[in-house]
Design an enzyme around this catalytic site. Structure first.
Site, PDB file in Angstrom:
ATOM      1  N   TYR A  33     -31.947 -13.245  23.638  1.00 51.81           N
ATOM      2  CA  TYR A  33     -30.918 -14.272  23.773  1.00 51.81           C
ATOM      3  C   TYR A  33     -29.756 -13.750  24.608  1.00 51.81           C
ATOM      4  CZ  TYR A  33     -27.891 -11.885  20.380  1.00 51.81           C
ATOM      5  OH  TYR A  33     -27.086 -10.973  19.754  1.00 51.81           O
ATOM      6  N   ARG A  52     -28.987  -9.525  32.645  1.00 53.48           N
ATOM      7  CA  ARG A  52     -29.381  -8.834  31.406  1.00 53.48           C
ATOM      8  C   ARG A  52     -30.511  -9.585  30.705  1.00 53.48           C
ATOM      9  NH1 ARG A  52     -24.926  -7.601  26.901  1.00 53.48           N
ATOM     10  NH2 ARG A  52     -25.125  -9.856  26.655  1.00 53.48           N
ATOM     11  N   ARG A 100     -50.338 -17.481  14.251  1.00 60.49           N
ATOM     12  CA  ARG A 100     -49.697 -16.216  13.877  1.00 60.49           C
ATOM     13  C   ARG A 100     -50.646 -15.026  14.010  1.00 60.49           C
ATOM     14  NH1 ARG A 100     -48.521 -12.615   9.992  1.00 60.49           N
ATOM     15  NH2 ARG A 100     -46.360 -11.856   9.920  1.00 60.49           N
ATOM     16  N   LYS A 148     -31.578  -7.218  24.111  1.00 61.27           N
ATOM     17  CA  LYS A 148     -30.806  -8.195  23.330  1.00 61.27           C
ATOM     18  C   LYS A 148     -31.779  -9.108  22.588  1.00 61.27           C
ATOM     19  CE  LYS A 148     -26.586 -10.883  23.706  1.00 61.27           C
ATOM     20  NZ  LYS A 148     -25.970 -10.284  22.525  1.00 61.27           N
TER      21      LYS A 148
HETATM   22  N1  PMP Z   1     -23.311  -5.027  21.101  1.00 66.10           N
HETATM   23  C1  PMP Z   1     -23.975  -5.911  20.330  1.00 66.10           C
HETATM   24  C2  PMP Z   1     -24.880  -5.400  19.271  1.00 66.10           C
HETATM   25  C3  PMP Z   1     -23.793  -7.296  20.533  1.00 66.10           C
HETATM   26  O1  PMP Z   1     -24.464  -8.177  19.768  1.00 66.10           O
HETATM   27  C4  PMP Z   1     -22.894  -7.738  21.523  1.00 66.10           C
HETATM   28  C5  PMP Z   1     -22.628  -9.205  21.707  1.00 66.10           C
HETATM   29  N2  PMP Z   1     -23.647  -9.857  22.368  1.00 66.10           N
HETATM   30  C6  PMP Z   1     -22.235  -6.779  22.305  1.00 66.10           C
HETATM   31  C7  PMP Z   1     -22.475  -5.432  22.066  1.00 66.10           C
HETATM   32  C8  PMP Z   1     -21.294  -7.190  23.394  1.00 66.10           C
HETATM   33  O2  PMP Z   1     -22.013  -7.710  24.482  1.00 66.10           O
HETATM   34  P1  PMP Z   1     -21.353  -8.798  25.461  1.00 66.10           P
HETATM   35  O3  PMP Z   1     -20.095  -8.188  25.981  1.00 66.10           O
HETATM   36  O4  PMP Z   1     -22.370  -8.985  26.508  1.00 66.10           O
HETATM   37  O5  PMP Z   1     -21.107 -10.010  24.640  1.00 66.10           O
END
Ligand code: PMP
Length: 286
Positions: A33, A52, A100, A148
């Site tokens: 995400y 990203r 699944r 992410k």
């Molecule tokens: N670390 C983690 C674990 C996060 O979830 C986030 C937020 N998405 C960030 C860092 C900060 O990332 P960003 O500046 O891209 O929001």
């Protein structure tokens, strides 16, 4: 204005928006995400967020759900349809719907969901005036937090623990006592001689987009950044501490595990970074 979501090719009423019960995001957290800030009708740092997203998808070998340029149209359209002037846009891509089975399905199209939400910018501004409290917890996540992924259970538990302790963020600490990052933010300190310190992003943390843009902001303000680990003890005795994320920008931390940082008030360096941020970040009109 009723909220609208984008789900797999259709704009639908938010309250009726749904994915299938065998979506792999639902069953295995097999997806990624992005959260992109919207400020004054502009998507902030959209290019870096999509870069990203592409990296996260690549690491998990999930295809782009549509061409990147088409996705930018959907993002802006969802922001527009929801009348979001200030808030955020959320993008989620999963490996798709399949019976699944742990193994990757042979021919399944990725699922794409895009939502947008209004957030009162006054709330963050107010919070920045008082600063936030953090607690520290041992790292409990997997090794690939550079992706992410929607697998956020340790983050959920850590942030809930923080809330129950009267704090707004939890910092994960590695086995050597160095701060990694927050449950949903990167962690920073300012040393007594005014240098910014944040952990290198090659491994063990998410390379925050706000973190990257703050490097640009710091350069513009003539501030020096040291990319190195810092311990909880160093953070407690730092001149300032702060967190960064798309939704908080640069947010002062005034207390760590119940101990005040410096005089317990937001510092001037983080506030100057916060103030200059939107002048320097990329802005894409919705
Ligand atoms: N670390 C983690 C674990 C996060 O979830 C986030 C937020 N998405 C960030 C860092 C900060 O990332 P960003 O500046 O891209 O929001």
């Amino acid at each position: 204005m009723p909220r609208t979501a984008y789900v797999n090719g259709r704009y639908v009423a938010h309250r009726d928006a749904a994915v299938h019960i065998e979506d792999r995001g639902y069953q295995f957290a097999d997806g990624v995400y992005e959260v992109c800030e919207v400020a004054r009708g502009n998507l902030i740092d959209m290019t870096r967020h999509l870069d990203r997203l592409g990296r996260s998808l690549g690491e998990l070998r999930i295809d782009w759900p549509m061409h990147r340029s088409a996705l930018t149209v959907v993002l802006r359209e969802v922001v527009r349809r929801n009348g979001v002037e200030n808030g955020l846009v959320y993008v989620q891509v999963t490996r798709g719907v399949a019976s699944r089975d742990f193994l990757f399905p042979a021919r399944t199209a990725p699922s794409l969901v895009v939502t947008a939400k209004k957030v009162d910018p006054g709330l963050a501004a107010k919070r920045a005036e008082s600063g936030i409290k953090v607690i520290t917890l041992p790292e409990s996540r997997w090794d690939r937090v550079d992706i992410k992924s929607v697998g956020l259970l340790p983050n959920v538990l850590a942030k809930q623990t923080a809330k129950e302790a009267g704090a707004q963020e939890a910092w994960f600490v590695d086995t050597e006592g160095y701060v990694k990052e927050g449950g949903s933010s990167n962690a920073w300190i300012v040393t007594t001689d005014g240098r910014l310190v944040t952990r290198p992003a090659e491994h063990g943390i998410l390379r925050g987009i706000t973190r990257t843009t703050l490097f640009d902001v710091a350069a513009r303000l003539g501030l020096t950044i040291e990319e190195r680990g810092f311990s909880v003890a160093e953070a407690k005795s730092a001149r300032e501490a702060f967190i960064s994320s798309a939704t908080t920008i640069a947010m002062p931390v005034v207390e760590i595990d119940g101990a005040p940082v410096a005089n317990g008030h937001p510092g001037s360096v983080v506030l100057s970074l916060r103030q200059a941020f939107f002048d320097i970040a990329e802005k894409t009109q919705a």
